[in-house]
Enzyme design. Structure first.
Site, PDB file in Angstrom:
ATOM      1  N   GLY A 242      61.711  87.820  14.361  1.00  0.00           N
ATOM      2  CA  GLY A 242      62.229  86.390  14.075  1.00  0.00           C
ATOM      3  C   GLY A 242      60.897  85.922  13.087  1.00  0.00           C
ATOM      4  N   ALA A 243      60.146  86.681  11.763  1.00  0.00           N
ATOM      5  CA  ALA A 243      58.880  85.809  12.036  1.00  0.00           C
ATOM      6  C   ALA A 243      59.110  85.661  10.795  1.00  0.00           C
ATOM      7  CB  ALA A 243      58.550  86.927  11.604  1.00  0.00           C
ATOM      8  N   ASN A 244      59.862  84.934  10.071  1.00  0.00           N
ATOM      9  CA  ASN A 244      59.751  83.454   9.570  1.00  0.00           C
ATOM     10  C   ASN A 244      59.799  82.352   9.309  1.00  0.00           C
ATOM     11  OD1 ASN A 244      62.621  83.843   9.833  1.00  0.00           O
ATOM     12  ND2 ASN A 244      63.687  82.412   9.655  1.00  0.00           N
ATOM     13  N   THR A 245      59.866  81.821  10.992  1.00  0.00           N
ATOM     14  CA  THR A 245      59.459  80.900  11.536  1.00  0.00           C
ATOM     15  C   THR A 245      59.047  80.622  12.723  1.00  0.00           C
ATOM     16  OG1 THR A 245      60.439  78.271  11.786  1.00  0.00           O
ATOM     17  CG2 THR A 245      61.488  80.005  12.220  1.00  0.00           C
ATOM     18  N   GLY A 246      58.792  79.510  13.502  1.00  0.00           N
ATOM     19  CA  GLY A 246      57.864  79.476  14.724  1.00  0.00           C
ATOM     20  C   GLY A 246      57.025  80.791  15.149  1.00  0.00           C
TER      21      GLY A 246
ATOM     22  N   GLY B  28      56.896  83.866  15.764  1.00  0.00           N
ATOM     23  CA  GLY B  28      56.358  84.384  15.469  1.00  0.00           C
ATOM     24  C   GLY B  28      55.763  84.631  13.793  1.00  0.00           C
TER      25      GLY B  28
ATOM     26  N   TYR C 251      70.262  80.272  28.016  1.00  0.00           N
ATOM     27  CA  TYR C 251      69.136  80.450  27.707  1.00  0.00           C
ATOM     28  C   TYR C 251      68.229  81.040  28.116  1.00  0.00           C
ATOM     29  CZ  TYR C 251      64.582  79.711  25.143  1.00  0.00           C
ATOM     30  OH  TYR C 251      63.301  80.763  24.971  1.00  0.00           O
TER      31      TYR C 251
HETATM   32  N1  LIG Z   1      59.088  76.808  21.738  1.00  0.00           N
HETATM   33  C1  LIG Z   1      59.240  77.288  22.104  1.00  0.00           C
HETATM   34  O1  LIG Z   1      58.801  75.967  23.515  1.00  0.00           O
HETATM   35  C2  LIG Z   1      59.696  78.935  23.503  1.00  0.00           C
HETATM   36  C3  LIG Z   1      59.418  78.093  24.718  1.00  0.00           C
HETATM   37  C4  LIG Z   1      59.572  79.478  25.464  1.00  0.00           C
HETATM   38  C5  LIG Z   1      59.896  80.844  25.444  1.00  0.00           C
HETATM   39  N2  LIG Z   1      60.679  80.756  23.348  1.00  0.00           N
HETATM   40  C6  LIG Z   1      60.742  81.923  23.183  1.00  0.00           C
HETATM   41  O2  LIG Z   1      59.627  82.359  21.987  1.00  0.00           O
HETATM   42  C7  LIG Z   1      60.423  82.738  20.873  1.00  0.00           C
HETATM   43  C8  LIG Z   1      60.461  82.466  19.744  1.00  0.00           C
HETATM   44  O3  LIG Z   1      60.791  81.489  19.662  1.00  0.00           O
HETATM   45  P1  LIG Z   1      60.597  79.692  18.580  1.00  0.00           P
HETATM   46  O4  LIG Z   1      60.420  79.158  19.144  1.00  0.00           O
HETATM   47  O5  LIG Z   1      59.452  80.182  17.787  1.00  0.00           O
HETATM   48  O6  LIG Z   1      61.799  79.574  18.025  1.00  0.00           O
HETATM   49  P2  LIG Z   1      62.537  79.394  16.469  1.00  0.00           P
HETATM   50  O7  LIG Z   1      61.363  78.596  15.522  1.00  0.00           O
HETATM   51  O8  LIG Z   1      63.633  79.230  16.313  1.00  0.00           O
HETATM   52  O9  LIG Z   1      62.201  81.031  16.223  1.00  0.00           O
HETATM   53  C9  LIG Z   1      63.048  81.836  16.173  1.00  0.00           C
HETATM   54  C10 LIG Z   1      63.421  83.130  15.238  1.00  0.00           C
HETATM   55  O10 LIG Z   1      64.125  84.133  15.551  1.00  0.00           O
HETATM   56  C11 LIG Z   1      65.242  84.467  14.708  1.00  0.00           C
HETATM   57  N3  LIG Z   1      66.733  84.490  14.609  1.00  0.00           N
HETATM   58  C12 LIG Z   1      67.117  83.739  15.720  1.00  0.00           C
HETATM   59  N4  LIG Z   1      68.852  84.402  15.328  1.00  0.00           N
HETATM   60  C13 LIG Z   1      68.043  86.090  14.952  1.00  0.00           C
HETATM   61  C14 LIG Z   1      69.295  86.785  15.164  1.00  0.00           C
HETATM   62  N5  LIG Z   1      70.578  87.448  15.260  1.00  0.00           N
HETATM   63  N6  LIG Z   1      68.709  87.902  14.576  1.00  0.00           N
HETATM   64  C15 LIG Z   1      67.079  87.984  13.770  1.00  0.00           C
HETATM   65  N7  LIG Z   1      65.990  87.249  13.960  1.00  0.00           N
HETATM   66  C16 LIG Z   1      66.795  85.429  14.564  1.00  0.00           C
HETATM   67  C17 LIG Z   1      64.956  83.167  13.624  1.00  0.00           C
HETATM   68  O11 LIG Z   1      65.727  83.265  12.226  1.00  0.00           O
HETATM   69  P3  LIG Z   1      66.174  82.079  11.465  1.00  0.00           P
HETATM   70  O12 LIG Z   1      65.236  81.333  11.516  1.00  0.00           O
HETATM   71  O13 LIG Z   1      67.210  82.487  10.279  1.00  0.00           O
HETATM   72  O14 LIG Z   1      67.331  81.582  12.660  1.00  0.00           O
HETATM   73  C18 LIG Z   1      63.354  82.675  14.035  1.00  0.00           C
HETATM   74  O15 LIG Z   1      63.034  83.740  12.802  1.00  0.00           O
HETATM   75  C19 LIG Z   1      62.033  83.229  21.257  1.00  0.00           C
HETATM   76  O16 LIG Z   1      62.202  84.250  22.531  1.00  0.00           O
HETATM   77  C20 LIG Z   1      61.801  82.101  22.690  1.00  0.00           C
HETATM   78  O17 LIG Z   1      62.812  82.202  23.644  1.00  0.00           O
HETATM   79  C21 LIG Z   1      59.768  79.527  22.631  1.00  0.00           C
END
Ligand SMILES: NC(=O)c1ccc[n+]([C@@H]2O[C@H](COP(=O)([O-])OP(=O)(O)OC[C@H]3O[C@@H](n4cnc5c(N)ncnc54)[C@H](OP(=O)(O)O)[C@@H]3O)[C@@H](O)[C@H]2O)c1
Length: 342
Positions: A36-40, A42, A206
């Site tokens: 999931g390294a294309n955004t956020g 990662g 979640y």
């Molecule tokens: N942000 C927060 O406040 C927060 C808080 C606690 C924990 N986290 C954890 O942090 C981690 C990163 O989340 P983030 O906040 O950076 O969210 P994000 O911006 O939505 O990034 C999530 C990443 O996961 C990828 N992904 C989703 N479904 C997938 C699949 N079926 N196969 C492969 N990749 C997939 C997405 O790809 P696409 O772009 O193609 O959808 C995106 O690259 C997650 O594990 C989340 O639970 C986040």
């Protein structure tokens, strides 16, 4: 026991995080995968790692176009060019294909696997094979990938030692579907459509999958600790805290936007917690821990309870049942790693 009261949550949320230079190191010779390294988080974690010059940095993304955009973004920013490999955690077939490609092209060893990809949906949705999507992507796909890549993690040099990092969330403290966790057949209960459609079930999903990340990683860590000959591979979970990202893209709500405005960390700051878990020298040889704000903390009440330990063992057994059915060859992979009996 660790209930995580709101004031404790806010304390950690506002705690300044160490700068990346506190754990930056030369990654020459190392192979790293970030899912999931294309955004956020990662993407930002991968950007930090790229600056440290690994031998190979693989952005495992479900959408090749978005993944390649991230490659160009990182290259333009750092001068280092990572690789984008397609991985869809909602598909057992895709995970298997990714692992087979790694077997051919990965160079035989994997030093760091950061399992960051996850989804959050407000309502019931399923993957093509009928698994509820969060359960599939956040737990089953994530567990499948870790186990499938285990031979390569175990093959990485013992000094300083390979690492598996699974990204979890503080949501596991509060909302985790206790009823399902205590049920006889945990995965079947969680995947039951009628139950999923009942009011109040999906809002817990979640958090439940993030609890499962911790339970499964603990089960794996305890099994790694019993391997003979011993391994230096560690398996830990990390909570990045509440951060700006696109995780809540399916849950637009003014209250959430306001909360983000007031309390969320920047994506870059949150990503440091992932890099810390992957590189911090104080974590060499430390396995089975939960990290929050770049510190080792006790996970939620349920995790440390006897009920939680029992649920963790059930989860391990049931997950392997599902994965062996989806990919019979995985049993042989785990036997070769010493994690399955002959
Ligand atoms: N942000 C927060 O406040 C927060 C808080 C606690 C924990 N986290 C954890 O942090 C981690 C990163 O989340 P983030 O906040 O950076 O969210 P994000 O911006 O939505 O990034 C999530 C990443 O996961 C990828 N992904 C989703 N479904 C997938 C699949 N079926 N196969 C492969 N990749 C997939 C997405 O790809 P696409 O772009 O193609 O959808 C995106 O690259 C997650 O594990 C989340 O639970 C986040």
């Amino acid at each position: 026991m660790a209930p995580l009261y709101p004031w404790q949550y806010l304390y950690y949320q506002y705690l300044p995080l160490p700068s990346i230079s506190a754990f930056s190191t030369d990654l020459g010779g190392k192979t790293i995968i970030v899912t999931g390294a294309n955004t956020g988080l990662g993407l930002e974690a991968a950007r930090h790692l790229a600056r440290m010059g690994p031998r190979k940095l693989i952005l495992a993304c479900r959408d090749a176009r978005l993944g390649n955009q991230a490659v160009w973004d990182i290259r333009d920013d750092t001068g280092y060019e990572p690789e984008c490999w397609v991985l869809d955690l909602a598909s057992f077939e895709s995970v298997r294909g990714f692992a087979e490609r790694f077997e051919r092209e990965g160079g035989g060893r994997l030093d760091i696997l950061i399992e960051n990809a996850a989804v959050s949906f407000p309502t019931y949705e399923t993957s093509e094979d009928g698994w509820e999507t969060m359960l599939k992507v956040n737990h089953l796909g994530t567990a499948h990938l870790a186990l499938r890549l285990l031979p390569f993690l175990l093959a990485a040099p013992a000094e300083p030692g390979p690492r598996l990092v699974v990204v979890t969330s503080e949501m596991h403290y509060w909302v985790y579907d206790r009823g399902a966790m205590l049920s006889e057949r945990l995965l079947e209960t969680l995947n039951d459509e009628e139950r999923c459609q009942q009011w109040g079930t999906m809002p817990m999903r979640y958090g439940a999958t993030k609890l499962m990340n911790i339970l499964f990683t603990l089960s794996l860590s305890s099994r790694l600790a019993r391997l003979q000959p011993p391994t230096r591979l560690t398996a830990n979970t990390v909570n990045p805290g509440f951060c700006h990202s696109s995780l809540t893209r399916h849950m637009a709500h003014p209250l959430l936007s306001a909360l983000k405005y007031v309390a969320a960390r920047s994506t870059e700051a949150g990503s440091r917690t992932l890099v810390h878990a992957a590189l911090a020298p104080e974590l060499w040889g430390v396995s089975g821990v939960y990290l929050n704000a770049c510190q080792e903390r006790e996970p939620g009440d349920f995790v440390v309870s006897d009920e939680g330990k029992h649920a963790g063992e059930k989860l391990w057994v049931e997950t392997l049942e599902v994965l062996f059915k989806a990919e019979p060859g995985l049993r042989e992979v785990l036997k070769a790693c010493g994690l399955e009996e002959d």
